[in-house]
Enzyme design. Structure first.
Site, mmCIF file in Angstrom:
data_model
loop_
_atom_site.group_PDB
_atom_site.id
_atom_site.type_symbol
_atom_site.label_atom_id
_atom_site.label_comp_id
_atom_site.label_asym_id
_atom_site.label_seq_id
_atom_site.Cartn_x
_atom_site.Cartn_y
_atom_site.Cartn_z
ATOM 1 N N GLU A 233 -13.093 11.865 -3.203
ATOM 2 C CA GLU A 233 -14.243 10.960 -3.208
ATOM 3 C C GLU A 233 -15.594 11.625 -3.469
ATOM 4 O OE1 GLU A 233 -14.066 8.656 0.404
ATOM 5 O OE2 GLU A 233 -12.372 7.464 -0.324
ATOM 6 N N GLU A 335 -5.703 5.769 -1.569
ATOM 7 C CA GLU A 335 -6.123 5.281 -0.256
ATOM 8 C C GLU A 335 -6.314 3.770 -0.315
ATOM 9 O OE1 GLU A 335 -9.421 7.043 1.741
ATOM 10 O OE2 GLU A 335 -8.892 9.101 1.173
#
Length: 445
Positions: A233, A335
């Site tokens: 991320e 995710e």
């Protein structure tokens, strides 16, 4: 403890000696998923006969602390019942508050107990085939001013790989935290910092990453470690994306392919960019291969998302699956969760409440009341409608993400949460068992 420098030298030397017996990819969209008996088996993104979808779970909160996953570790600092003042907000400040030796003692106890061999056996028995293991750069190297405990996590990471191998699970190793932080999230190790691309921090991060690539891309690991995520991320809207590509992502790819000559799969997070943004980067047009794009999908981190009804949530989830079909890269949803609220304590960070019940406020973003967070972690007091909606939402996401490479749910277990805990969701029949079972079929058709 063997020094990082010595371990790096050994890993590099070993890589040069090992004959990896590589198999060229069948196409630019190929994915190495199974590596058995020194023969790579590929699945093709455009084929209807994909050998095996990734169906995995994240081992969040283990080798990188996250307050909402293991709140008891952070509650030990509480001195005031009325607010969170004095409670460390991340692993950096946890170590800073305790000092190195005391932090090491507490962390070692956590690492030794939060995941054990029996967890891997259970994960495999429930039908999963993959674990994604987050680890911070500080596990392998630190800066002179870092308070982090270092050099200990690798032992547990190696045990995890051994346990995964024993029970037939594959592993993605995920560099979850960069020096200086790549996103300012507490799960990067250092909240509210965005210095990752500064020279000092970039150098430390690359040092850790090249070590991970060197060690876990050798033949003794390739039967189990089938992907290494370069960085979790990175917050693209904050960073110069060209610098991210040219100073970090491309050099890491070149190191793996041209320096240590490995066929290991690289996983690249989308950096919160739109679909097709990455189509012209490491996409196979220049003999590049083995790059997977990782998309993360949540619907609880803004009031607009939280206010959606179930039909809207499911429609969005299905659109996520469809959105990946035109991308040049193979993709996986690395995710996602069952969460329909942001009520779990400290999900938004130590010191912040929930948008859902109106207790969260940060900067100019003042939350408003959508519903109550009471009994959020007591599934016995959930309404039948909420239970049904949770199961529907999970099933829709599983179906959506299996349109391409598959999925890895966040995360396998927590101390208290239900919405973020696959183990508890299975226990309460909110996550399908077997995984292919559907109470709400064909939601994405």
């Amino acid at each position: 403890m063997v020094s990082f420098k010595r371990l790096t030298t050994l890993a590099l030397s070993f890589t040069q000696l090992v004959n990896c017996n590589p198999v060229s990819p069948k196409s630019k969209d190929s994915l190495q998923f199974i590596y058995k008996e020194k023969a790579n088996v590929y699945s093709e993104a455009n084929s209807q006969s994909i050998r095996e979808k990734i169906r995995g779970v994240n081992l969040g909160g283990w080798l990188v602390l996250e307050p909402y996953i293991t709140p008891s570790i952070f509650e030990a600092f509480r001195t005031n019942p009325h607010n969170d003042n004095g409670i460390p907000v991340d692993e950096y400040r946890f170590c800073q508050s305790l000092g190195y030796e005391k932090a090491k003692e507490r962390l070692y106890n956590h690492w030794s107990t939060f995941y054990k061999e029996e967890d891997f056996a259970k994960i495999a028995s429930q039908g999963f085939n993959m674990v994604r293991i987050p680890v911070g750069y500080w596990a392998f190297t630190t800066l002179s001013h870092d308070p982090y405990v270092t050099g200990e996590q690798e032992y547990f990471l190696d045990k995890a790989v051994d346990w995964a191998r024993k029970y037939g699970l594959k592993v993605w190793i995920d560099l979850h935290g960069a020096a200086g932080s790549q996103n300012g999230f507490d799960n990067s190790g250092l909240r509210d910092s965005y210095k990752f691309l500064d020279e000092e921090y970039l150098s430390a991060t690359m040092k850790a990453l090249t070590y991970i690539l060197s060690k876990y891309s050798t033949d003794i690991y390739l039967d189990t470690v089938i992907g290494i995520e370069l960085l979790n991320e990175p917050l693209g809207p904050v960073f110069d994306m060209e610098r991210l590509k040219n100073l970090f992502l491309k050099p890491a790819y070149d190191y793996l392919r041209n320096k240590i000559m490995s066929k290991q799969i690289i996983v690249m997070h989308d950096a919160f960019q739109p679909y097709n943004y990455w189509d012209n980067f490491l996409n196979g047009d220049k003999e590049e291969y083995g790059v997977i794009l990782d998309h993360h999908h949540y619907q609880v981190f803004s009031p607009i998302e939280l206010a959606r009804n179930m039909n809207e949530r499911i429609k969005i989830a299905c659109q996520w699956g469809v959105g990946t079909l035109s991308e040049k890269h193979w993709s996986v949803a690395g995710e996602f969760s069952a969460a329909l609220t942001d009520c779990t304590k400290w999900l938004n960070g130590v010191g912040f409440g929930a948008r859902y019940d109106g207790t969260w406020a940060k900067g100019n973003d003042k939350s408003y009341h959508i519903g109550s967070c009471a009994n959020n972690e007591n599934v016995g007091l959930w309404s039948e409608e909420r239970k049904q909606n949770t199961r529907k939402f999970i099933e829709a996401q599983l179906d959506a993400f299996e349109m391409t490479g598959g999925w890895i749910m966040w995360c396998y277990k927590t101390e208290n949460s239900i919405e973020w805990d696959v183990e508890k969701l299975i226990q309460h029949n909110l996550f399908p068992q077997p995984i292919s079972d559907r109470k709400h079929p064909n939601q994405c058709h």
